[in-house]
Design a protein around this motif. Structure first.
Motif, short mmCIF file in Angstrom:
data_model
loop_
_atom_site.label_atom_id
_atom_site.label_comp_id
_atom_site.label_asym_id
_atom_site.label_seq_id
_atom_site.Cartn_x
_atom_site.Cartn_y
_atom_site.Cartn_z
N ASN A 124 -17.90 0.54 -0.22
CA ASN A 124 -17.23 -0.02 -0.93
C ASN A 124 -15.37 -0.44 -0.60
OD1 ASN A 124 -15.53 1.09 -4.48
ND2 ASN A 124 -13.86 0.64 -3.83
N GLY A 125 -15.68 -1.63 -1.15
CA GLY A 125 -13.94 -2.42 0.03
C GLY A 125 -13.09 -2.72 -1.35
N ILE A 126 -12.01 -3.22 -0.72
CA ILE A 126 -10.41 -3.88 -1.15
C ILE A 126 -10.14 -4.81 -1.07
CG2 ILE A 126 -8.72 -2.37 -2.35
CD1 ILE A 126 -10.38 -0.89 -3.69
N GLY A 127 -9.64 -5.76 -1.75
CA GLY A 127 -9.46 -6.78 -1.04
C GLY A 127 -7.86 -6.93 -1.65
N GLY A 128 -7.41 -7.55 -0.82
CA GLY A 128 -5.96 -7.76 -1.34
C GLY A 128 -4.82 -6.40 -1.21
N LEU A 129 -4.07 -7.20 -2.03
CA LEU A 129 -3.05 -5.67 -1.91
C LEU A 129 -2.85 -4.28 -2.84
CD1 LEU A 129 -1.58 -7.70 -0.20
CD2 LEU A 129 0.35 -7.49 -0.76
N LEU A 130 -3.17 -3.14 -3.22
CA LEU A 130 -3.77 -2.08 -3.41
C LEU A 130 -2.47 -2.39 -4.69
CD1 LEU A 130 -5.29 -0.15 -3.94
CD2 LEU A 130 -4.11 1.20 -2.79
N GLY A 131 -0.89 -2.51 -3.90
CA GLY A 131 -0.03 -2.45 -4.78
C GLY A 131 0.39 -3.94 -6.11
N THR A 132 -0.04 -5.03 -5.82
CA THR A 132 0.49 -5.97 -6.78
C THR A 132 -0.94 -6.37 -7.02
OG1 THR A 132 0.39 -6.94 -4.35
CG2 THR A 132 2.32 -6.43 -5.28
N ARG A 133 -1.74 -6.71 -6.80
CA ARG A 133 -3.23 -6.97 -6.95
C ARG A 133 -4.51 -7.21 -6.17
NH1 ARG A 133 0.49 -10.39 -6.36
NH2 ARG A 133 0.62 -10.21 -8.94
N HIS A 134 -5.26 -6.65 -6.69
CA HIS A 134 -6.83 -7.00 -5.33
C HIS A 134 -7.68 -6.49 -5.82
CE1 HIS A 134 -5.76 -2.56 -7.04
NE2 HIS A 134 -7.13 -2.27 -7.04
N LYS A 182 -7.73 -6.24 -9.95
CA LYS A 182 -7.20 -4.95 -10.87
C LYS A 182 -5.78 -5.63 -10.63
CE LYS A 182 -4.97 -0.56 -11.30
NZ LYS A 182 -4.07 -0.24 -10.70
N GLY A 183 -5.22 -5.97 -11.18
CA GLY A 183 -3.47 -6.37 -10.68
C GLY A 183 -2.34 -5.72 -11.75
N TYR A 227 0.89 -1.38 0.04
CA TYR A 227 0.09 -0.35 -0.25
C TYR A 227 0.78 1.50 0.34
CZ TYR A 227 -4.57 -2.79 0.76
OH TYR A 227 -5.55 -3.21 0.25
N ALA A 228 1.90 1.39 0.96
CA ALA A 228 3.35 1.94 0.84
C ALA A 228 3.64 2.23 -0.60
CB ALA A 228 4.05 2.20 1.59
N LEU A 229 3.69 1.59 -1.84
CA LEU A 229 4.16 1.97 -2.43
C LEU A 229 3.36 2.50 -2.89
CD1 LEU A 229 5.74 -1.90 -4.08
CD2 LEU A 229 6.69 0.19 -3.81
N ALA A 230 1.32 3.14 -2.72
CA ALA A 230 0.56 3.09 -3.92
C ALA A 230 1.13 4.61 -3.76
CB ALA A 230 -0.30 2.18 -3.90
N ALA A 231 0.81 5.13 -1.97
CA ALA A 231 1.27 6.23 -1.95
C ALA A 231 1.98 7.12 -2.41
CB ALA A 231 0.85 6.06 0.01
#
Lengths: 387, 135
Positions: free
Chosen positions: A367-377, A242-243, A145-149
């Motif tokens: 809205n829900g986000i599951g998995g890792l925002l930065g790799t695949r979610h 999204k991956g 998640y930090a990578l996305a931030a």
């Protein structure tokens, strides 16, 4: 075929425990199921559809149906991490609309605090295609998640202060929630003064780790009308995955950019119509990206949108996560999706805490986000309405 | 200035498909996968092309040079801090990796980096990236 007004959320219950050293995961699932069914005014024998995800112990759905003593004619164990339970509501509405069940029970429970099992790296096990090329580098949840931030800040000028406002808003809500893990109001300065854990994210940019769980009961509208509860209808839903797109990585947006428009189209409403939003808050950046992707503001404007208390009920332009969210209240089993739905149901029923209740709340988004925002979610969007 | 910390790397997972990749790594070469049907490179490597679904794909050596797309100093994820990053190779694909051998304070998005290799557990070579000394 649409699910609009084909199903209602008749029962919603959040486990009050935040640490459960003396209860098994299966027992927590049972207690959540019992709570949600009692809230709806229904019983275990009424349930003919069951939904759970990867937090269910043993053989997952098979173990849980057997353990709970259910007699079901429809099951679904869709697993998209923390967003699974939003997908379950959508899938339950589909199953109800097509006559495959009448009363669907969704449960989540877990005890990562008691088991000290949060944020673990992907296990370096064979036969997972991405593992040989990712596991050596230890993309632990928080860091992904930090990578996305970091990229969001670079492209749009988003600041650490703006991210901190998401936590500040959550803390203003949590002080009214007696079950919340963190009830003390924090300031932007407090967030920035907490230790950096994965640049640019500080400790207070992260959600809590909690035990507990929650459950939902989704029913045919005719059944909902026979119960003594306010009517909360499912109006629209969307799902997306999204991956890394074969190496064409773009960390500036989430799957909500795809799941959101589908849900809005099905419900026939727009972001301007939404009075309350439950937005998955695993980390502060997660909220900022979803708000942009769902159309509450333009891409890149999320930092400015959340600043200055704009997510605080009674103060800001869009009250978000009025239970204190994952950032302050509860993130059972490291999965926050079901608590997002539960607080939206409370708002639509007018049963949120009076100091955070949105007056005349008739339309809510989850809205829900599951998995890792930065790799695949996964991203799942629900639009719910009070009828 | 703080030198980028490094954590011990695990042994790689080697199977029939990835064996040539790890063999090349032991010789100091980073392989990527390119599709002969559509011409596109992809990452992570697969026996088919995720862009066009053709199975006419092959291993090709990458230049080993790229730019930092994003990075984070993982301070609390393990006993030793490390730098996790996405690096966009000059061939156009972006890969997850670790950064080594530079100064933490000098790291920035857009920075030029080049591949280098570190021994994982058991001695196998694993690709990581380090700031370029030449542009």
């Amino acid at each position: 075929m649409t699910i609009k007004r084909k199903a209602c959320i008749a029962g919603a219950w959040e486990h009050p425990l935040r640490k459960a050293p003396d209860k098994s995961t299966a027992q927590l699932h049972y207690e959540c199921a019992r709570g949600a069914l009692a809230d709806a005014g229904l019983d275990f024998k009424d349930v003919d559809g069951y939904f759970c995800a990867g937090d269910a112990p043993g053989f997952g759905m098979l173990s849980m149906v057997d353990y709970l003593g259910l007699r079901v004619r429809h099951v679904d164990s869709t697993e998209t991490g923390g967003s699974s339970y939003l997908s379950h509501v959508s899938h339950a509405a589909h199953a109800i609309a097509t006559g495959h069940c009448d009363v669907a029970l969704v449960t989540l429970a877990g005890r990562p605090r008691a088991e000290a099992s949060s944020g673990v790296a992907a296990a370096a096990r064979p036969n997972v295609p991405e593992v040989p090329f990712e596991a050596p580098y230890a993309p632990v949840t928080l860091n992904a998640y930090a990578l996305a931030a970091m990229r969001h800040m670079h492209e749009f000028g988003t600041t650490a202060e703006q991210l901190a406002w998401v936590k500040v808003a959550a803390s203003h809500h949590a002080r009214h929630n007696p079950h919340a893990m963190l009830r003390e109001v924090v300031t932007v300065e407090d967030v920035l003064a907490s230790p950096l854990v994965s640049d640019p994210l500080h400790k207070l940019d992260c959600c809590v780790v909690s035990d507990g769980g929650g459950a939902l009961v989704v029913v045919r509208p005719e059944i909902a009308r026979s119960l003594q509860r306010p009517l909360v209808s499912v109006l629209g839903a969307g799902e997306a995955v999204k991956g890394q797109a074969g190496g064409r990585v773009d960390l500036t947006y989430s799957g909500a950019a795809w799941s959101g428009p589908k849900a809005f189209e099905e419900a026939g409403v727009s972001p301007h119509d939404i009075r309350y939003a439950s937005i998955y808050d695993s980390f502060t950046i997660t909220v900022v990206m979803q708000l942009e992707d769902l159309g509450f503001c333009a891409k890149g404007e999320g930092g400015r949108f959340v600043a200055d208390g704009n997510l605080i009920a009674g103060v800001g332009r869009l009250p978000v996560n009025t239970d204190g969210g994952g950032l302050c209240n509860n993130h059972p089993s490291n999965r926050g999706g079901i608590t997002k739905v539960i607080e939206a149901v409370r708002q639509l029923r007018g049963e949120a805490h009076p100091l955070v209740q949105v007056p005349g709340c008739e339309l809510a988004l989850v809205n829900g986000i599951g998995g890792l925002l930065g790799t695949r979610h996964g991203s799942a969007t629900l639009i719910l309405g009070r009828d | 200035m703080t030198m980028i910390p490094e954590r011990p790397l695990p042994a790689p997972i080697v199977d029939v498909f990835t064996a040539p990749f790890w063999q090349a790594a032991s010789e100091g070469v980073l392989l990527i996968r390119r599709c002969k049907a559509c011409g596109e490179a992809h990452w992570y490597p697969r026996p088919f092309c995720p862009h066009c679904a053709s199975d006419d794909t092959q291993w090709v050596p990458a230049s080993g040079r790229g730019t930092i797309y994003s990075f984070t100093v993982a301070r609390k994820a393990g006993p030793v801090p490390y730098v996790l990053a996405y690096v966009t190779l000059d061939e156009g694909v972006t890969m997850l990796t670790n950064l080594v051998d530079g100064e933490v304070e000098a790291l920035h998005i857009g920075q030029r980096v080049q591949v280098t290799f570190r021994a994982g557990e058991g001695g196998a070579a694993i690709a990581v990236f380090t700031p370029c000394t030449t542009p």
